[in-house]
Design an enzyme around this catalytic site. Structure first.
Site, PDB file in Angstrom:
ATOM      1  N   ILE A 100     -13.613  -5.185 -17.267  1.00  0.00           N
ATOM      2  CA  ILE A 100     -13.506  -6.397 -17.979  1.00  0.00           C
ATOM      3  C   ILE A 100     -13.011  -6.538 -19.171  1.00  0.00           C
ATOM      4  O   ILE A 100     -13.584  -5.856 -19.871  1.00  0.00           O
ATOM      5  CB  ILE A 100     -14.638  -7.477 -17.729  1.00  0.00           C
ATOM      6  CG1 ILE A 100     -14.533  -9.095 -18.119  1.00  0.00           C
ATOM      7  CG2 ILE A 100     -15.972  -7.016 -18.228  1.00  0.00           C
ATOM      8  CD1 ILE A 100     -15.647  -9.843 -17.772  1.00  0.00           C
ATOM      9  N   SER A 101     -12.110  -7.142 -19.504  1.00  0.00           N
ATOM     10  CA  SER A 101     -11.292  -7.269 -20.912  1.00  0.00           C
ATOM     11  C   SER A 101     -11.121  -6.206 -21.431  1.00  0.00           C
ATOM     12  O   SER A 101     -10.185  -5.145 -20.910  1.00  0.00           O
ATOM     13  CB  SER A 101     -12.278  -8.058 -21.673  1.00  0.00           C
ATOM     14  OG  SER A 101     -11.654  -8.491 -23.006  1.00  0.00           O
ATOM     15  N   TRP A 102     -11.489  -5.445 -22.541  1.00  0.00           N
ATOM     16  CA  TRP A 102     -11.352  -4.141 -23.096  1.00  0.00           C
ATOM     17  C   TRP A 102     -11.719  -2.951 -22.019  1.00  0.00           C
ATOM     18  O   TRP A 102     -11.201  -2.187 -22.103  1.00  0.00           O
ATOM     19  CB  TRP A 102     -12.349  -3.940 -24.414  1.00  0.00           C
ATOM     20  CG  TRP A 102     -12.223  -2.681 -25.113  1.00  0.00           C
ATOM     21  CD1 TRP A 102     -11.551  -2.148 -26.291  1.00  0.00           C
ATOM     22  CD2 TRP A 102     -12.959  -1.291 -24.937  1.00  0.00           C
ATOM     23  NE1 TRP A 102     -11.582  -0.904 -26.460  1.00  0.00           N
ATOM     24  CE2 TRP A 102     -12.647  -0.333 -25.798  1.00  0.00           C
ATOM     25  CE3 TRP A 102     -13.807  -1.072 -23.653  1.00  0.00           C
ATOM     26  CZ2 TRP A 102     -12.840   1.002 -25.564  1.00  0.00           C
ATOM     27  CZ3 TRP A 102     -14.280   0.310 -23.855  1.00  0.00           C
ATOM     28  CH2 TRP A 102     -13.933   1.191 -24.738  1.00  0.00           C
ATOM     29  N   GLY A 104     -11.166  -3.319 -19.074  1.00  0.00           N
ATOM     30  CA  GLY A 104     -10.148  -3.260 -18.223  1.00  0.00           C
ATOM     31  C   GLY A 104      -9.239  -2.093 -18.525  1.00  0.00           C
ATOM     32  O   GLY A 104      -8.552  -1.545 -17.858  1.00  0.00           O
TER      33      GLY A 104
END
Length: 267
Positions: A100-102, A104
């Site tokens: 998720i986010s970073w 990812g």
């Protein structure tokens, strides 16, 4: 191993949380500065699903939660190699990965460097790094500091502005998120920021052989929805799940919709 422990992986100590299950485990890569406890609501919902109980491996990136800050920073490739050592140490022949986010970005790098070790990929609210449509400057400015992790009241105040998707409006979700947060070491936070500097997956996304589930909210101030659509055009085997009204933390705010979708994709 089942439960929470601190493992030595190479020269680095990692705080990990392993949940038992059946079949291929899911390696969870969290957002910048986020400790593994923030993933627990998702893990618990995943465990409650009917059918295969998916094993999970959560960990704190060095400098967050219970993992000490290294003396020197790692690039994204270095973090991916550290995860490979962790999976090998735990004795798993293959894993799925969710970022998720970073996280990812880390999940993409892990899948790229370990095509045989990584079976499937779930990317939530993430992008290709430097090749992306960026957030508004005021959102980027808020993300440049880990202040929100040090002051729970600040977390609630910033939630609506930087996370979107009703996060700030749902006091229960915001308060639970704030209570579970552990302030990262500021140096560790900036080491993570440095790891993403200049990084991009744009050149290798067309080469990824793993099936990839892209999860994106249409109300994400940090990673605009268009980024998931750009990534889908490059990937060989993409599945795109758009969360209408979902923000950057849709994995938590829209868990009733996303957990079954992710469980089906992995099963």
């Amino acid at each position: 191993m089942n439960g929470t422990d601190v493992l030595r992986v190479g020269r680095q100590q990692l705080h990990v949380d392993i949940r038992a299950g059946e079949g291929t485990p899911l390696l969870l890569c969290n957002g910048i500065g986020a400790n593994l406890e923030l993933m627990r609501p998702f893990v618990e919902r995943l465990e409650a699903m009917q059918g295969r109980r998916i094993p999970t491996i959560a960990f704190d990136v060095p400098g967050t939660g219970g993992s000490p800050t290294p003396r020197l920073p790692r690039w994204m490739t270095g973090h991916a190699r550290l995860l490979r050592e962790l999976v090998t140490k735990l004795g798993f022949p293959q894993v799925d990965v969710l970022g998720i986010s970073w996280g990812g970005a880390l999940a993409q790098e892990f899948a790229h460097l370990n095509p045989k070790l990584c079976r499937r990929v779930v990317l939530c609210a993430t992008s290709m790094g430097m090749v992306m449509v960026p957030a508004h400057p005021r959102v980027l400015l808020a993300l440049a500091s880990p202040t929100r992790y040090f002051r729970p009241s600040r977390m609630r105040e910033l939630g609506a502005a930087i996370y979107g998707g009703g996060f700030g409006e749902d006091k229960g979700v915001a308060d639970a998120f704030a209570r579970a947060s552990r302030a990262p070491d500021p140096l560790g936070y900036y080491w993570q920021m440095l790891a993403g500097w200049g990084w991009t997956s744009a050149y290798y996304l067309p080469l990824l052989r793993q099936p990839v589930l892209l999860v994106a909210g249409d109300d994400d101030p940090i990673i605009p929805l268009v980024n998931a659509k750009m990534m889908a055009r490059l990937l060989r085997k993409p599945t795109v799940h758009i969360v209408h009204g979902g923000g950057h933390l849709a994995l938590l705010t829209h868990a009733d919709e996303l957990v079954p979708a992710i469980h089906t994709f992995l099963s």
